[in-house]
Design a protein around this motif. Structure first.
Motif, mmCIF file in Angstrom:
data_model
loop_
_atom_site.group_PDB
_atom_site.id
_atom_site.type_symbol
_atom_site.label_atom_id
_atom_site.label_comp_id
_atom_site.label_asym_id
_atom_site.label_seq_id
_atom_site.Cartn_x
_atom_site.Cartn_y
_atom_site.Cartn_z
ATOM 1 N N THR A 39 35.778 54.185 37.250
ATOM 2 C CA THR A 39 34.359 53.879 37.472
ATOM 3 C C THR A 39 34.116 53.062 38.738
ATOM 4 O OG1 THR A 39 34.567 51.948 36.061
ATOM 5 C CG2 THR A 39 33.748 53.957 35.034
ATOM 6 N N ALA A 40 35.151 52.433 39.268
ATOM 7 C CA ALA A 40 34.982 51.542 40.419
ATOM 8 C C ALA A 40 34.610 52.332 41.674
ATOM 9 C CB ALA A 40 36.253 50.752 40.666
ATOM 10 N N VAL A 41 33.714 51.738 42.474
ATOM 11 C CA VAL A 41 33.278 52.319 43.741
ATOM 12 C C VAL A 41 33.493 51.269 44.825
ATOM 13 C CG1 VAL A 41 31.321 53.320 44.972
ATOM 14 C CG2 VAL A 41 31.500 53.606 42.504
ATOM 15 N N GLU A 42 33.904 51.697 46.005
ATOM 16 C CA GLU A 42 34.133 50.754 47.101
ATOM 17 C C GLU A 42 32.879 49.951 47.394
ATOM 18 O OE1 GLU A 42 36.070 52.155 50.622
ATOM 19 O OE2 GLU A 42 37.327 53.535 49.482
ATOM 20 N N GLY A 43 33.048 48.632 47.592
ATOM 21 C CA GLY A 43 31.926 47.755 47.885
ATOM 22 C C GLY A 43 31.281 47.158 46.646
ATOM 23 N N GLN A 44 31.664 47.621 45.478
ATOM 24 C CA GLN A 44 31.098 47.139 44.214
ATOM 25 C C GLN A 44 31.715 45.793 43.838
ATOM 26 O OE1 GLN A 44 32.195 49.637 40.925
ATOM 27 N NE2 GLN A 44 30.464 49.009 39.685
ATOM 28 N N THR A 45 30.903 44.880 43.294
ATOM 29 C CA THR A 45 31.400 43.601 42.799
ATOM 30 C C THR A 45 31.839 43.790 41.349
ATOM 31 O OG1 THR A 45 29.894 42.412 44.244
ATOM 32 C CG2 THR A 45 30.840 41.174 42.425
ATOM 33 N N VAL A 46 33.087 43.443 41.061
ATOM 34 C CA VAL A 46 33.635 43.652 39.721
ATOM 35 C C VAL A 46 34.305 42.383 39.198
ATOM 36 C CG1 VAL A 46 34.001 46.125 40.002
ATOM 37 C CG2 VAL A 46 35.796 44.549 40.653
ATOM 38 N N THR A 47 34.541 42.363 37.895
ATOM 39 C CA THR A 47 35.265 41.283 37.240
ATOM 40 C C THR A 47 36.592 41.850 36.765
ATOM 41 O OG1 THR A 47 33.166 40.391 36.486
ATOM 42 C CG2 THR A 47 35.136 39.539 35.438
ATOM 43 N N ILE A 48 37.680 41.118 37.034
ATOM 44 C CA ILE A 48 39.000 41.559 36.579
ATOM 45 C C ILE A 48 39.599 40.498 35.666
ATOM 46 C CG2 ILE A 48 39.481 43.087 38.523
ATOM 47 C CD1 ILE A 48 41.140 40.886 39.797
ATOM 48 N N ARG A 49 40.456 40.948 34.732
ATOM 49 C CA ARG A 49 41.066 40.060 33.760
ATOM 50 C C ARG A 49 42.579 40.288 33.752
ATOM 51 N NH1 ARG A 49 38.788 41.383 28.220
ATOM 52 N NH2 ARG A 49 39.861 43.321 28.648
ATOM 53 N N GLU A 50 43.322 39.227 33.565
ATOM 54 C CA GLU A 50 44.771 39.291 33.488
ATOM 55 C C GLU A 50 45.187 40.080 32.251
ATOM 56 O OE1 GLU A 50 48.065 35.901 34.514
ATOM 57 O OE2 GLU A 50 46.445 35.386 33.161
ATOM 58 N N CYS A 51 46.251 40.871 32.380
ATOM 59 C CA CYS A 51 46.735 41.663 31.248
ATOM 60 C C CYS A 51 48.248 41.831 31.365
ATOM 61 C CB CYS A 51 46.038 43.021 31.219
ATOM 62 S SG CYS A 51 46.496 44.114 32.563
ATOM 63 N N PRO A 52 48.898 42.343 30.325
ATOM 64 C CA PRO A 52 50.327 42.633 30.432
ATOM 65 C C PRO A 52 50.567 43.692 31.510
ATOM 66 C CG PRO A 52 49.624 42.718 28.150
ATOM 67 C CD PRO A 52 48.390 42.600 28.992
ATOM 68 N N PRO A 53 51.741 43.711 32.139
ATOM 69 C CA PRO A 53 52.003 44.661 33.231
ATOM 70 C C PRO A 53 51.799 46.113 32.815
ATOM 71 C CG PRO A 53 53.745 43.031 33.110
ATOM 72 C CD PRO A 53 52.876 42.813 31.923
ATOM 73 N N LYS A 54 51.026 46.846 33.627
ATOM 74 C CA LYS A 54 50.792 48.268 33.379
ATOM 75 C C LYS A 54 51.643 49.126 34.308
ATOM 76 C CE LYS A 54 46.339 47.715 31.327
ATOM 77 N NZ LYS A 54 46.620 47.807 29.904
ATOM 78 N N SER A 55 52.049 48.566 35.446
ATOM 79 C CA SER A 55 52.938 49.249 36.384
ATOM 80 C C SER A 55 53.574 48.181 37.279
ATOM 81 C CB SER A 55 52.163 50.276 37.223
ATOM 82 O OG SER A 55 51.329 49.617 38.140
ATOM 83 N N LYS A 56 54.224 48.616 38.342
ATOM 84 C CA LYS A 56 54.907 47.678 39.237
ATOM 85 C C LYS A 56 53.946 46.655 39.842
ATOM 86 C CE LYS A 56 57.525 47.605 43.533
ATOM 87 N NZ LYS A 56 58.056 48.427 44.633
ATOM 88 N N LEU A 105 40.229 46.056 34.961
ATOM 89 C CA LEU A 105 38.800 45.972 35.252
ATOM 90 C C LEU A 105 38.046 45.671 33.968
ATOM 91 C CD1 LEU A 105 37.725 46.600 38.116
ATOM 92 C CD2 LEU A 105 36.822 48.697 37.171
ATOM 93 N N VAL A 106 37.183 44.652 34.006
ATOM 94 C CA VAL A 106 36.391 44.298 32.825
ATOM 95 C C VAL A 106 34.999 44.878 32.952
ATOM 96 C CG1 VAL A 106 35.457 42.406 31.453
ATOM 97 C CG2 VAL A 106 37.699 42.175 32.501
ATOM 98 N N SER A 107 34.316 44.561 34.041
ATOM 99 C CA SER A 107 32.969 45.065 34.238
ATOM 100 C C SER A 107 32.639 45.117 35.713
ATOM 101 C CB SER A 107 31.949 44.161 33.527
ATOM 102 O OG SER A 107 31.941 42.903 34.129
ATOM 103 N N GLY A 108 31.562 45.851 36.002
ATOM 104 C CA GLY A 108 31.105 45.951 37.382
ATOM 105 C C GLY A 108 29.597 45.903 37.432
ATOM 106 N N GLU A 109 29.052 45.911 38.641
ATOM 107 C CA GLU A 109 27.597 45.860 38.840
ATOM 108 C C GLU A 109 26.896 47.076 38.235
ATOM 109 O OE1 GLU A 109 26.531 45.584 42.915
ATOM 110 O OE2 GLU A 109 26.484 43.432 42.894
ATOM 111 N N GLY A 110 27.474 48.242 38.439
ATOM 112 C CA GLY A 110 26.837 49.479 38.018
ATOM 113 C C GLY A 110 26.909 49.763 36.531
ATOM 114 N N GLU A 111 27.689 48.999 35.771
ATOM 115 C CA GLU A 111 27.871 49.289 34.346
ATOM 116 C C GLU A 111 26.839 48.609 33.486
ATOM 117 O OE1 GLU A 111 31.871 48.633 33.075
ATOM 118 O OE2 GLU A 111 32.647 49.538 34.873
#
Length: 79
Positions: free
Chosen positions: A50-67, A73-79
């Motif tokens: 859902t993320a688009v370049e230039g969008q302000t988003v909120t991110i949250r720490e989580c267990p490793p999903k890859s390297k 991603l928790v939420s963004g402006e457009g959601e």
């Protein structure tokens, strides 16, 4: 222990299910006593692409999903 939450701007959303988010922080320089801005990029898991370049988003720490992905991603402006 609570998970860290940060707010930033999406720099790149070209990868599948991944968004690169730039988070800026400000602090007072210990010697110069001047306010300094520093930024760091984080790879965040974006399950629905859902993320688009230039969008302000909120991110949250989580267990490793890859390297590189330790954030999701928790939420963004457009959601």
């Amino acid at each position: 222990m609570p998970k860290r939450i940060m707010e930033g701007v999406v720099v790149s959303a070209k990868q599948d299910k991944t968004a690169v988010v730039r988070v800026e922080r400000t602090f007072t320089h210990p010697v110069m006593k001047k306010i300094v801005r520093r930024s760091k990029k984080y790879h965040a898991h974006d399950e629905a692409n859902t993320a688009v370049e230039g969008q302000t988003v909120t991110i949250r720490e989580c267990p490793p999903k890859s390297k590189l992905k330790r954030w999701e991603l928790v939420s963004g402006e457009g959601e």
